[in-house]
Motif scaffolding. Sequence first.
Motif: not given
Length: 409
Positions: A7-15, A104-110
């Motif tokens: 999940x951390x990797x996904x969040x970093x890549x999404x950022x 929820x991860x998508x919209x929060x990082x966006x």
Amino acid sequence: MLKINKQFVESALLFMCFTGMLFNTLFGAIAALCFLISGVLFCILYENKLLDLLINNKLLLAIPLLAIVSCAWSDIPLTALRGGIQLLLTTVFAMIIAAVVRFDSFIKIAGFCFFVTMFLCFVSDRYALNGMTGERSLIGIFDSKNFLSMNAALSVLVGFAIYKSKSFQRTINIFGAVLVVLSFLVLLKANSLGSIVTTILVMLLAFLYIYYQRIKLSLFVRGQFNWLIVVSFLILVATLILIGNTSTFDNVMYDLGKDPTLTGRTFIWSRGLESITENPIFGLGFQSAFYVGNPLAEEIWEFAHVPSGAGFNFHNMYIDITVEMGLLGGFIFILLLGKFIRLLANNKNLEFGSKEGFALMVFLYMFLQTFLEAGWFSQFTISHFLICAAWVYLKQTTELKSIKLRWNV
């Protein structure tokens, strides 16, 4: 042994992905590289599900693929080919990210990325002078008022989705409300009447449609109401077009301090329509209208009082796509809009704060923009990225299948 949380990797890549798009104008090639790296890594992480995603979303890929093929008849084939490949990558990256990352991860990082962007624009002293009207408008970290306005409007929608989400703690919901206010203040500073009105209209229409979907009606009655809504909308559009050709419209626009030609759009549209009659079937090729030396582009640049070679479009999605990819591209775009509307009509999970509700707001905004802007099918832009994500949110009803490709060498 070091373990890395997925999940951390996904969040970093999404950022990286969002910052690459939002700061593309500011950092250029570096931002584009960040976007490409993050997108490619997402595809590699979920390569076993990518093929299933592509097979189930062929219509969304039709325009990017046609854009690549259009290099065959474009006067600037390398530009058309490069732009088409970039558009295809943007579309695929948006699809895979929307399909595999939790909303929820998508919209929060966006939301976080948009907040930084809107704050930098709000405190910015970068203004641009409109050569036709003499009006000075905020452009912030972007190259134009229109691009800033579109990003600010989308930021409002992201903030509202965070505010209404039931998955977040109250502090995150409050952050969403702050993002809405900040983004709207940027819209006001940009002095874009069209984007302000469109954003408010999107919120109103989304509320009315969600309320309508919750009313218990028989299938027959709902079907009749759906047709009534469609016919009423077409009548409204026709009425607005007729009003736009009257002196009353001119007087109202003058009273508001605005140009009744919509900042020269009527002239640009007329030149676009002439180009369509000259190249009706396949058009000029993807991004093959506005290049230095093309008489059509040079005439429009001179009329708009902008330097030769400046980024430009026809400020109408239907004209823009038909000029570039002919009636074939225009027909595919109409099919795409029809499929979007059908997906919304058949969706029973529409509510504010959900991924389906967010998709509804994004589609309404992008659809209303089609009459005055050309925000669809622009590579490495947040507008195209979000409309592709909205498509996946509405269309994906089951988990992606894991498909392993075996190559016999």
